[in-house]
Design an enzyme around this catalytic site. Sequence first.
Site, mmCIF file in Angstrom:
data_model
loop_
_atom_site.group_PDB
_atom_site.id
_atom_site.type_symbol
_atom_site.label_atom_id
_atom_site.label_comp_id
_atom_site.label_asym_id
_atom_site.label_seq_id
_atom_site.Cartn_x
_atom_site.Cartn_y
_atom_site.Cartn_z
ATOM 1 N N ASN A 8 -0.344 -42.568 34.722
ATOM 2 C CA ASN A 8 -1.139 -41.925 33.667
ATOM 3 C C ASN A 8 -0.839 -40.419 33.687
ATOM 4 O O ASN A 8 -1.077 -39.739 34.695
ATOM 5 C CB ASN A 8 -2.630 -42.189 33.935
ATOM 6 C CG ASN A 8 -3.517 -41.548 32.890
ATOM 7 O OD1 ASN A 8 -3.306 -40.404 32.515
ATOM 8 N ND2 ASN A 8 -4.527 -42.247 32.436
ATOM 9 N N HIS A 11 -3.030 -35.619 32.704
ATOM 10 C CA HIS A 11 -3.225 -34.286 33.301
ATOM 11 C C HIS A 11 -2.099 -33.312 32.977
ATOM 12 O O HIS A 11 -2.283 -32.096 33.070
ATOM 13 C CB HIS A 11 -3.387 -34.396 34.812
ATOM 14 C CG HIS A 11 -4.736 -34.882 35.250
ATOM 15 N ND1 HIS A 11 -5.737 -35.214 34.374
ATOM 16 C CD2 HIS A 11 -5.245 -35.085 36.482
ATOM 17 C CE1 HIS A 11 -6.801 -35.611 35.061
ATOM 18 N NE2 HIS A 11 -6.528 -35.547 36.343
ATOM 19 N N ARG A 19 -3.884 -23.559 28.187
ATOM 20 C CA ARG A 19 -3.405 -22.354 27.508
ATOM 21 C C ARG A 19 -3.131 -22.576 26.015
ATOM 22 O O ARG A 19 -2.704 -21.662 25.329
ATOM 23 C CB ARG A 19 -2.106 -21.868 28.172
ATOM 24 C CG ARG A 19 -2.338 -21.124 29.460
ATOM 25 C CD ARG A 19 -2.983 -19.767 29.170
ATOM 26 N NE ARG A 19 -3.314 -19.083 30.398
ATOM 27 C CZ ARG A 19 -2.508 -18.207 31.014
ATOM 28 N NH1 ARG A 19 -1.321 -17.950 30.521
ATOM 29 N NH2 ARG A 19 -2.897 -17.630 32.108
ATOM 30 N N HIS A 44 -4.436 -41.624 27.769
ATOM 31 C CA HIS A 44 -5.755 -41.877 27.172
ATOM 32 C C HIS A 44 -5.909 -40.917 25.994
ATOM 33 O O HIS A 44 -5.991 -39.706 26.191
ATOM 34 C CB HIS A 44 -6.829 -41.627 28.234
ATOM 35 C CG HIS A 44 -8.222 -41.951 27.775
ATOM 36 N ND1 HIS A 44 -9.289 -42.017 28.645
ATOM 37 C CD2 HIS A 44 -8.744 -42.234 26.547
ATOM 38 C CE1 HIS A 44 -10.394 -42.315 27.974
ATOM 39 N NE2 HIS A 44 -10.085 -42.445 26.695
ATOM 40 N N ARG A 46 -8.230 -39.497 23.800
ATOM 41 C CA ARG A 46 -9.686 -39.371 23.676
ATOM 42 C C ARG A 46 -10.062 -38.981 22.259
ATOM 43 O O ARG A 46 -9.308 -38.308 21.569
ATOM 44 C CB ARG A 46 -10.207 -38.314 24.650
ATOM 45 C CG ARG A 46 -10.220 -38.800 26.066
ATOM 46 C CD ARG A 46 -10.896 -37.802 26.969
ATOM 47 N NE ARG A 46 -11.186 -38.424 28.243
ATOM 48 C CZ ARG A 46 -12.322 -39.055 28.532
ATOM 49 N NH1 ARG A 46 -13.304 -39.095 27.658
ATOM 50 N NH2 ARG A 46 -12.491 -39.620 29.701
ATOM 51 N N ARG A 50 -8.964 -33.942 23.922
ATOM 52 C CA ARG A 50 -9.020 -32.804 24.851
ATOM 53 C C ARG A 50 -7.725 -32.596 25.637
ATOM 54 O O ARG A 50 -7.486 -31.526 26.162
ATOM 55 C CB ARG A 50 -10.192 -32.944 25.819
ATOM 56 C CG ARG A 50 -10.032 -34.084 26.794
ATOM 57 C CD ARG A 50 -11.087 -34.043 27.876
ATOM 58 N NE ARG A 50 -12.366 -34.518 27.426
ATOM 59 C CZ ARG A 50 -13.254 -35.099 28.229
ATOM 60 N NH1 ARG A 50 -13.005 -35.222 29.515
ATOM 61 N NH2 ARG A 50 -14.398 -35.550 27.771
ATOM 62 N N HIS A 51 -6.903 -33.650 25.757
ATOM 63 C CA HIS A 51 -5.608 -33.454 26.437
ATOM 64 C C HIS A 51 -4.464 -34.055 25.606
ATOM 65 O O HIS A 51 -3.778 -33.337 24.900
ATOM 66 C CB HIS A 51 -5.621 -33.922 27.900
ATOM 67 C CG HIS A 51 -6.354 -35.206 28.192
ATOM 68 N ND1 HIS A 51 -6.106 -36.382 27.537
ATOM 69 C CD2 HIS A 51 -7.328 -35.478 29.105
ATOM 70 C CE1 HIS A 51 -6.883 -37.331 28.032
ATOM 71 N NE2 HIS A 51 -7.649 -36.810 28.971
ATOM 72 N N GLU A 71 -4.680 -45.987 26.308
ATOM 73 C CA GLU A 71 -6.119 -46.177 26.570
ATOM 74 C C GLU A 71 -6.899 -45.518 25.452
ATOM 75 O O GLU A 71 -6.581 -44.383 25.060
ATOM 76 C CB GLU A 71 -6.527 -45.469 27.865
ATOM 77 C CG GLU A 71 -6.123 -46.162 29.109
ATOM 78 C CD GLU A 71 -6.553 -45.353 30.331
ATOM 79 O OE1 GLU A 71 -7.364 -44.418 30.206
ATOM 80 O OE2 GLU A 71 -6.033 -45.647 31.400
ATOM 81 N N THR A 102 -13.216 -41.431 32.727
ATOM 82 C CA THR A 102 -13.904 -42.677 32.383
ATOM 83 C C THR A 102 -14.887 -43.022 33.502
ATOM 84 O O THR A 102 -14.507 -43.075 34.670
ATOM 85 C CB THR A 102 -12.874 -43.820 32.222
ATOM 86 O OG1 THR A 102 -11.779 -43.322 31.461
ATOM 87 C CG2 THR A 102 -13.482 -45.009 31.514
ATOM 88 N N GLU A 152 -8.443 -54.929 33.075
ATOM 89 C CA GLU A 152 -8.110 -53.951 34.121
ATOM 90 C C GLU A 152 -9.385 -53.743 34.926
ATOM 91 O O GLU A 152 -10.399 -53.274 34.393
ATOM 92 C CB GLU A 152 -7.650 -52.621 33.514
ATOM 93 C CG GLU A 152 -7.354 -51.590 34.616
ATOM 94 C CD GLU A 152 -6.867 -50.244 34.076
ATOM 95 O OE1 GLU A 152 -6.298 -50.197 32.961
ATOM 96 O OE2 GLU A 152 -7.076 -49.243 34.791
ATOM 97 N N HIS A 195 -8.180 -46.712 38.720
ATOM 98 C CA HIS A 195 -9.190 -45.654 38.731
ATOM 99 C C HIS A 195 -9.496 -45.230 40.163
ATOM 100 O O HIS A 195 -9.904 -46.045 40.992
ATOM 101 C CB HIS A 195 -10.504 -46.027 38.030
ATOM 102 C CG HIS A 195 -11.151 -44.808 37.444
ATOM 103 N ND1 HIS A 195 -11.910 -43.941 38.187
ATOM 104 C CD2 HIS A 195 -11.076 -44.264 36.203
ATOM 105 C CE1 HIS A 195 -12.290 -42.937 37.427
ATOM 106 N NE2 HIS A 195 -11.791 -43.105 36.220
ATOM 107 N N GLY A 196 -9.262 -43.949 40.409
ATOM 108 C CA GLY A 196 -9.581 -43.368 41.714
ATOM 109 C C GLY A 196 -8.599 -43.739 42.825
ATOM 110 O O GLY A 196 -8.857 -43.441 43.995
HETATM 111 N N1 PXP Z 1 -7.518 -46.791 34.334
HETATM 112 C C1 PXP Z 1 -8.341 -46.350 33.358
HETATM 113 C C2 PXP Z 1 -8.882 -47.336 32.382
HETATM 114 C C3 PXP Z 1 -8.675 -44.985 33.243
HETATM 115 O O1 PXP Z 1 -9.501 -44.566 32.262
HETATM 116 C C4 PXP Z 1 -8.112 -44.075 34.153
HETATM 117 C C5 PXP Z 1 -8.416 -42.608 34.040
HETATM 118 O O2 PXP Z 1 -7.918 -42.122 32.829
HETATM 119 C C6 PXP Z 1 -7.242 -44.582 35.150
HETATM 120 C C7 PXP Z 1 -6.986 -45.942 35.228
HETATM 121 C C8 PXP Z 1 -6.583 -43.676 36.136
HETATM 122 O O3 PXP Z 1 -7.542 -43.147 36.997
HETATM 123 P P1 PXP Z 1 -7.139 -41.990 37.986
HETATM 124 O O4 PXP Z 1 -6.779 -40.796 37.160
HETATM 125 O O5 PXP Z 1 -8.376 -41.799 38.801
HETATM 126 O O6 PXP Z 1 -5.964 -42.486 38.793
#
Ligand code: PXP
Length: 242
Positions: A8, A11, A19, A44, A46, A50-51, A71, A102, A152, A195-196
């Site tokens: 993903n 970032h 900037r 993602h 949004r 925002r990004h 996403e 999320t 997921e 996630h995480g």
């Molecule tokens: N899966 C989903 C559905 C998410 O929304 C995100 C965060 O955008 C991730 C995975 C990735 O999570 P992380 O950035 O914590 O690795």
Amino acid sequence: MAKNLCVNIDHIATIREARKVREPEPVAAAILAELAGCSGITVHLRQDRRHINDGDVHLLRHTVVGSLNLEMAPAADMVQFAKTVLPNMVTLVPEGPNELTTEGGLNVEARISDVSTAVQNLHSSGILVSLFIEPKAEQVKAARKAGADYVEFHTGHYADAFERRDESEVELELSKLQEQISFALKSGLKVNAGHGLNYRNIKRIADLSGIEELNIGHSIIARAALVGIERAVREMLCLIGK
Ligand code: PXP
């Protein structure tokens, strides 16, 4: 079998938007991540943009060689946008305006009607649909009912327990995940997770059976800022056994 890694790159766009300039370019990050061996790219889009923005997603569609996973919230305007881009997969996620990331799984059971409509509409353009859900039987059943191809599973609670070094909670979350992975597979769904996840906690998730693909963002891009994206992706691939 070793799991696939989808990186993903939101970032990268977050740094750009700090900037409001042109760099760093998300497409460049996607190309380097793919050269390092990941199987796909996730972004993602949004509703507040925002990004990642619409133009990024179109450019990625033209450049990503592996799988492009978009996403987004299950909203009608987002579905219309996805149909113009044709990503390989759309992952429907809940979205709150003030959240940093999320915050939990999509409550498919409570939103079965709008989720089913979004799934059908995306399917009519040949887009695979995944639903980001908590590892709970009622959500798996609802995902099946909504016609999804994939779920997921949200690994955030496991990641939080790991960070707190709460071993019994870690074991509990892992057993919930394994149980619901098996249930989802038996119900005819394919399974992704994310996630995480980071370089410290990935091993136990990589050892679970039945997950096709891991979606990882923050930890890889954070490491990429220090050691470069190719090395950051290779190191994660190594940990998941690729
Ligand atoms: N899966 C989903 C559905 C998410 O929304 C995100 C965060 O955008 C991730 C995975 C990735 O999570 P992380 O950035 O914590 O690795």
